[in-house]
Each structure stands twice: as structure tokens, then as C-alpha cells.
Design a protein around this motif. Structure first.
Motif, PDB file in Angstrom:
ATOM      1  N   LEU A 113      39.923  35.900  40.636  1.00  0.00           N
ATOM      2  CA  LEU A 113      40.772  35.710  39.468  1.00  0.00           C
ATOM      3  C   LEU A 113      42.217  35.539  39.903  1.00  0.00           C
ATOM      4  N   GLY A 114      42.913  34.629  39.274  1.00  0.00           N
ATOM      5  CA  GLY A 114      44.326  34.414  39.559  1.00  0.00           C
ATOM      6  C   GLY A 114      45.149  34.470  38.282  1.00  0.00           C
ATOM      7  N   PHE A 115      46.282  35.154  38.342  1.00  0.00           N
ATOM      8  CA  PHE A 115      47.179  35.286  37.198  1.00  0.00           C
ATOM      9  C   PHE A 115      48.612  35.047  37.677  1.00  0.00           C
ATOM     10  N   GLU A 172      42.919  38.430  42.578  1.00  0.00           N
ATOM     11  CA  GLU A 172      42.034  39.595  42.687  1.00  0.00           C
ATOM     12  C   GLU A 172      40.594  39.130  42.779  1.00  0.00           C
ATOM     13  N   ASN A 173      39.831  39.731  43.720  1.00  0.00           N
ATOM     14  CA  ASN A 173      38.419  39.333  43.871  1.00  0.00           C
ATOM     15  C   ASN A 173      37.465  40.516  43.828  1.00  0.00           C
ATOM     16  N   LYS A 174      37.825  41.565  43.119  1.00  0.00           N
ATOM     17  CA  LYS A 174      36.968  42.753  43.069  1.00  0.00           C
ATOM     18  C   LYS A 174      35.969  42.730  41.918  1.00  0.00           C
ATOM     19  N   PHE A 175      36.040  41.753  41.036  1.00  0.00           N
ATOM     20  CA  PHE A 175      35.157  41.722  39.875  1.00  0.00           C
ATOM     21  C   PHE A 175      33.957  40.819  40.135  1.00  0.00           C
ATOM     22  N   SER A 176      32.807  41.253  39.640  1.00  0.00           N
ATOM     23  CA  SER A 176      31.583  40.461  39.808  1.00  0.00           C
ATOM     24  C   SER A 176      30.819  40.427  38.493  1.00  0.00           C
ATOM     25  N   VAL A 177      29.891  39.473  38.425  1.00  0.00           N
ATOM     26  CA  VAL A 177      29.057  39.295  37.240  1.00  0.00           C
ATOM     27  C   VAL A 177      27.610  39.557  37.645  1.00  0.00           C
ATOM     28  N   PRO A 178      26.916  40.442  36.939  1.00  0.00           N
ATOM     29  CA  PRO A 178      25.511  40.697  37.272  1.00  0.00           C
ATOM     30  C   PRO A 178      24.661  39.442  37.053  1.00  0.00           C
ATOM     31  N   PRO A 179      23.490  39.372  37.707  1.00  0.00           N
ATOM     32  CA  PRO A 179      22.634  38.207  37.525  1.00  0.00           C
ATOM     33  C   PRO A 179      22.169  38.063  36.076  1.00  0.00           C
ATOM     34  N   ASN A 180      22.041  36.820  35.639  1.00  0.00           N
ATOM     35  CA  ASN A 180      21.525  36.477  34.302  1.00  0.00           C
ATOM     36  C   ASN A 180      22.295  37.163  33.178  1.00  0.00           C
TER      37      ASN A 180
END
Length: 195
Positions: A113-115, A172-180
Motif C-alpha cells: 500500500l502506498g499513501f 507499507e506491505n504488512k497487510f494481506s488478504v486471505p484466500p477466496n
């Protein structure tokens, strides 16, 4: 017959044909194949380049990003001079944002993410460091859904007294999205409870 062929070729064409023939003979004499001079000239003198299969992989879709309403601006005042122009310490804004995603192990997606935005000092600012609180939450689809993750990111910005507007950025690259999982990224300044 041979004389007729030579007579039909002009002097310029004959020179061109001889030059091409000599070049081809020279390159052939220097060694054929990739290790010879001819091979190095054709390949540009570089080693073979290995190309990752990920280069040609389709892009990984990223969730949409949404700025929470009324959270794009922070205005700080000297205590007792709230909403008076001469009491303004600084104001900060969120102006741009973007994200990219990569495939993570287990089928999930890792987000980058970039802000960015600005901090403008006010008449009462004496100079120093400002820490901007930006809340980022990964929220599943549907109304009133509980965030999968939510965190306040602290953005330090140093602004001198009488300085022009300072630009701030955060990646920031600490956030993720669970599968499906269908989600969106909600963000904005979070000053907590105002006293």
C-alpha cells in the motif's frame, strides 16, 4: 555469358556485393557459433538472459481502496485557540493512494500500500516533528462487517518554522488478504477521541 553478367552490374552495385561478401567471409573465418566473434556480435556480447515465469504471469487483483469520509484532513490548533487562524499549528492531508498485490503462499494475496499527502505549517507552528496517525483496515464485503485487520500507522514528518508545505509518503506491505476473501481497504486519519 560471364562478361554479360558483369556488364549488367554497375560499379556501385559491384562494390556493395564485394563488401558484403568480404564481411561474411571475415565473420565466418572468425569462428561460427555463439562463442565466435560473429556469435558475439549477433548476441550483443552478453550472456543469455534468464527470464522468470513470473514476468509473464497475469497481474494479481488487488482489493479496492476507500478513503473513509471526513478523514482526509487533520487540523491542529494551539489549545484555547481552536478554529482561529492565528492559532493553527499545522494541517495535514491525504491526497494520493495506490496498491499492488502479489500471490502469497496458501493462495492469499500480499498487499503493498502506498499513501501520500501534504503537511502545511500554520502561523503558530514553531518547527519540529509531526506524527500523523493513519488508520488502515482490511474489511470484508457487506455492511457492518468486523475488520479482518486494523492498525494505526504512524507517519513522522519534520516541518521547520516558516517552511513551505512538506510532502509525506508511506509505503507499507504488512497487510494481506486471505484466500477466496472479498475485501476492501479502508483508510484515513484517526486522531482518536478528541478532548
Amino acid at each position: 555469358m560471364m562478361i554479360g553478367v558483369f556488364q549488367s552490374v554497375t560499379g556501385t552495385n559491384l562494390k556493395t556485393m564485394l563488401s558484403v561478401g568480404l564481411c561474411a567471409a571475415t565473420l565466418a573465418g572468425c569462428g561460427g557459433g555463439a562463442d565466435g566473434v560473429a556469435g558475439k556480435i549477433i548476441s550483443g556480447g552478453q550472456e543469455p538472459i534468464e527470464v522468470s515465469a513470473a514476468t509473464f504471469a497475469p497481474p494479481v487483483p488487488c482489493p479496492p481502496m476507500e478513503l473513509q469520509s471526513n478523514t482526509y484532513l487533520i487540523r491542529k490548533f494551539v489549545r484555547g485557540k481552536e478554529d482561529q487562524q492565528e492559532g493553527l499549528l499545522y494541517q495535514a492531508t491525504v491526497e494520493d493512494w495506490a496498491n499492488t498485490c502479489t500471490q502469497a503462499a496458501g493462495g492469499g494475496r500480499q498487499m503493498k500500500l502506498g499513501f501520500s499527502g501534504d503537511v502545511t505549517p500554520g502561523p503558530a507552528w514553531k518547527g519540529g516533528e509531526i506524527v500523523l496517525p493513519l488508520r488502515v483496515a482490511v474489511v470484508p464485503g457487506g455492511s457492518d462487517a468486523k475488520p479482518l485487520s486494523s492498525e494505526i500507522l504512524k507517519i513522522p514528518v519534520t516541518v521547520g518554522s516558516d517552511s513551505p508545505t512538506e510532502k509525506w509518503t508511506l509505503v507499507e506491505n504488512k497487510f494481506s488478504v486471505p484466500p477466496n476473501e472479498s475485501v476492501k481497504v479502508v483508510f484515513g486519519f484517526d486522531e482518536g477521541r478528541r478532548r
